[in-house]
Design a protein around this motif. Structure first.
Motif, PDB file in Angstrom:
ATOM      1  N   THR A 161       0.823  -1.205   0.000  1.00  0.00           N
ATOM      2  CA  THR A 161       0.000   0.000   0.000  1.00  0.00           C
ATOM      3  C   THR A 161       0.857   1.255   0.000  1.00  0.00           C
ATOM      4  O   THR A 161       0.535   2.246  -0.675  1.00  0.00           O
ATOM      5  CB  THR A 161      -0.930   0.007   1.230  1.00  0.00           C
ATOM      6  N   LEU A 162       1.965   1.236   0.748  1.00  0.00           N
ATOM      7  CA  LEU A 162       2.835   2.414   0.831  1.00  0.00           C
ATOM      8  C   LEU A 162       3.510   2.739  -0.499  1.00  0.00           C
ATOM      9  O   LEU A 162       3.954   3.865  -0.720  1.00  0.00           O
ATOM     10  CB  LEU A 162       3.906   2.204   1.910  1.00  0.00           C
ATOM     11  N   LEU A 163       3.562   1.762  -1.406  1.00  0.00           N
ATOM     12  CA  LEU A 163       4.216   1.973  -2.697  1.00  0.00           C
ATOM     13  C   LEU A 163       3.320   2.689  -3.701  1.00  0.00           C
ATOM     14  O   LEU A 163       3.814   3.192  -4.720  1.00  0.00           O
ATOM     15  CB  LEU A 163       4.664   0.629  -3.283  1.00  0.00           C
ATOM     16  N   ILE A 164       2.022   2.742  -3.436  1.00  0.00           N
ATOM     17  CA  ILE A 164       1.117   3.387  -4.383  1.00  0.00           C
ATOM     18  C   ILE A 164       0.928   4.855  -3.987  1.00  0.00           C
ATOM     19  O   ILE A 164       1.140   5.223  -2.819  1.00  0.00           O
ATOM     20  CB  ILE A 164      -0.250   2.670  -4.428  1.00  0.00           C
ATOM     21  N   PRO A 165       0.564   5.730  -4.929  1.00  0.00           N
ATOM     22  CA  PRO A 165       0.340   7.143  -4.595  1.00  0.00           C
ATOM     23  C   PRO A 165      -0.745   7.293  -3.519  1.00  0.00           C
ATOM     24  O   PRO A 165      -1.821   6.694  -3.635  1.00  0.00           O
ATOM     25  CB  PRO A 165      -0.109   7.759  -5.922  1.00  0.00           C
ATOM     26  N   GLY A 166      -0.445   8.073  -2.506  1.00  0.00           N
ATOM     27  CA  GLY A 166      -1.404   8.261  -1.418  1.00  0.00           C
ATOM     28  C   GLY A 166      -1.488   7.082  -0.477  1.00  0.00           C
ATOM     29  O   GLY A 166      -2.366   7.040   0.390  1.00  0.00           O
ATOM     30  N   GLY A 167      -0.570   6.130  -0.621  1.00  0.00           N
ATOM     31  CA  GLY A 167      -0.611   4.927   0.207  1.00  0.00           C
ATOM     32  C   GLY A 167      -0.419   5.223   1.682  1.00  0.00           C
ATOM     33  O   GLY A 167      -1.100   4.631   2.531  1.00  0.00           O
ATOM     34  N   ALA A 168       0.502   6.137   1.998  1.00  0.00           N
ATOM     35  CA  ALA A 168       0.741   6.480   3.402  1.00  0.00           C
ATOM     36  C   ALA A 168      -0.507   7.066   4.040  1.00  0.00           C
ATOM     37  O   ALA A 168      -0.826   6.790   5.212  1.00  0.00           O
ATOM     38  CB  ALA A 168       1.910   7.460   3.506  1.00  0.00           C
ATOM     39  N   LEU A 169      -1.235   7.871   3.250  1.00  0.00           N
ATOM     40  CA  LEU A 169      -2.476   8.456   3.757  1.00  0.00           C
ATOM     41  C   LEU A 169      -3.512   7.378   4.041  1.00  0.00           C
ATOM     42  O   LEU A 169      -4.224   7.421   5.058  1.00  0.00           O
ATOM     43  CB  LEU A 169      -3.015   9.449   2.732  1.00  0.00           C
ATOM     44  N   LEU A 170      -3.572   6.399   3.145  1.00  0.00           N
ATOM     45  CA  LEU A 170      -4.528   5.307   3.314  1.00  0.00           C
ATOM     46  C   LEU A 170      -4.192   4.463   4.536  1.00  0.00           C
ATOM     47  O   LEU A 170      -5.074   4.122   5.343  1.00  0.00           O
ATOM     48  CB  LEU A 170      -4.544   4.442   2.051  1.00  0.00           C
ATOM     49  N   VAL A 171      -2.909   4.128   4.691  1.00  0.00           N
ATOM     50  CA  VAL A 171      -2.490   3.350   5.863  1.00  0.00           C
ATOM     51  C   VAL A 171      -2.757   4.138   7.143  1.00  0.00           C
ATOM     52  O   VAL A 171      -3.199   3.578   8.151  1.00  0.00           O
ATOM     53  CB  VAL A 171      -0.998   2.968   5.764  1.00  0.00           C
ATOM     54  N   GLY A 172      -2.499   5.449   7.099  1.00  0.00           N
ATOM     55  CA  GLY A 172      -2.772   6.284   8.257  1.00  0.00           C
ATOM     56  C   GLY A 172      -4.245   6.302   8.618  1.00  0.00           C
ATOM     57  O   GLY A 172      -4.612   6.283   9.795  1.00  0.00           O
TER      58      GLY A 172
END
Length: 292
Positions: A161-172
């Motif tokens: 998930t962190l590799l896709i754009p906005g992934g960090a936001l999604l994980v957060g």
């Protein structure tokens, strides 16, 4: 000459009748007994998690102190595969039984004065059903030999998930949701709202205080553990270090790693054991009331 089109009131009446018929099916004694078997399995699973966490506190190796670890423990015992099938079917029945409460409350969504409250109640019904359903499917997968470790799967999923754009936001966002669940669980332990899941008129009066104490301890312990899972997942989102993205077993490991870790983890293990006993009491005196 074609017959007149049915009025909106007629359609609403037919829809109500259909929903009532479906709900009567979900109230059948057969499904209720299967759901109670699912609650029984749910309680035993938490007892096993408590035992595995206690072993971790004592420095002993064993299966992970989480749901998958509990299922692996069952799989390794006599008749493990058959027991996993029974657990899976029971949990899936419990999922249907719990989620079907939406059929009792859905009409409130049509009333502006009760729409928000009804939406919250329905969300709780569906969330509980989803959790039970996921555990049921996991048990059936394990029965087929398709085993996995929850922590490893969560780390892999977080990394992807962190590799896709906005992934960090999604994980957060997911981490914030898990923390919210932990807080909700902890607050429920403080308020005693979980007692609405027990059919109190059917339970002996002398056991009600015991059930309540066990439930409070269990919900508080689960709230702390799940809150910590969310915090660790949040750290993974903000630091891009997926090693901190762990599930329940990772949270147990983190607790064990602090100064007074073994003692704290022993307390959490006791809490999960207490919740297991509470769930067994709920299996004996079940109530689906989701209004709490």
């Amino acid at each position: 000459m074609s017959p007149p089109a049915p009025s909106a009131r007629s359609l609403a009446h037919r829809l109500h009748d259909l929903v009532d018929r479906i709900r009567r099916v979900t109230d059948s004694p057969v499904l209720t007994h299967l759901a109670r078997a699912g609650l029984l399995a749910y309680g035993v699973m938490h007892l096993l998690i408590g035992v595995l966490a206690l072993r971790m506190a004592m420095g002993l190796r064993g299966a992970d102190a989480d749901q998958t670890g509990a299922l692996l423990t069952v799989a390794g015992g006599p008749g493990g595969r058959l027991l996993l099938v029974a657990i899976g079917l029971g949990m899936l029945s419990l999922a249907v039984w719990q989620a079907a409460e939406v059929l009792l409350w859905w009409h409130g969504l049509l009333d502006p004065a009760h729409r928000v409250h009804t939406a919250v109640v329905c969300a709780k019904c569906l969330a509980k059903g989803a959790v039970y359903g996921f555990l049921g499917l996991t048990a059936l997968l394990f029965a087929l030999g398709l085993e996995y470790e929850a922590d490893e799967r969560l780390r892999d999923l977080t990394e992807e998930t962190l590799l896709i754009p906005g992934g960090a936001l999604l994980v957060g966002a997911v981490a914030a949701g898990v923390v919210a669940v932990g807080i909700y669980t902890f607050v429920r332990g403080c308020t005693g709202g979980f007692m609405r899941d027990i059919d109190l008129p059917a339970a002996p009066d002398r056991w009600e205080p015991v059930i309540e104490v066990l439930g409070r301890i269990g919900y508080l312990a689960k709230g702390i553990a799940f809150g910590l899972v969310g915090v660790l997942l949040w750290r993974a989102a903000t630091s891009s270090d997926v090693s901190t993205a762990t599930g329940l077993n990772g949270a147990m490991t983190a607790i064990a790693g602090v100064g007074a870790g073994p003692w704290l983890l022993t307390g959490v293990a006791a809490g999960f054991g207490a919740f297991g006993v509470y769930a067994l009491a709920r299996a004996r005196y079940p109530d689906r009331d989701p209004s709490s």
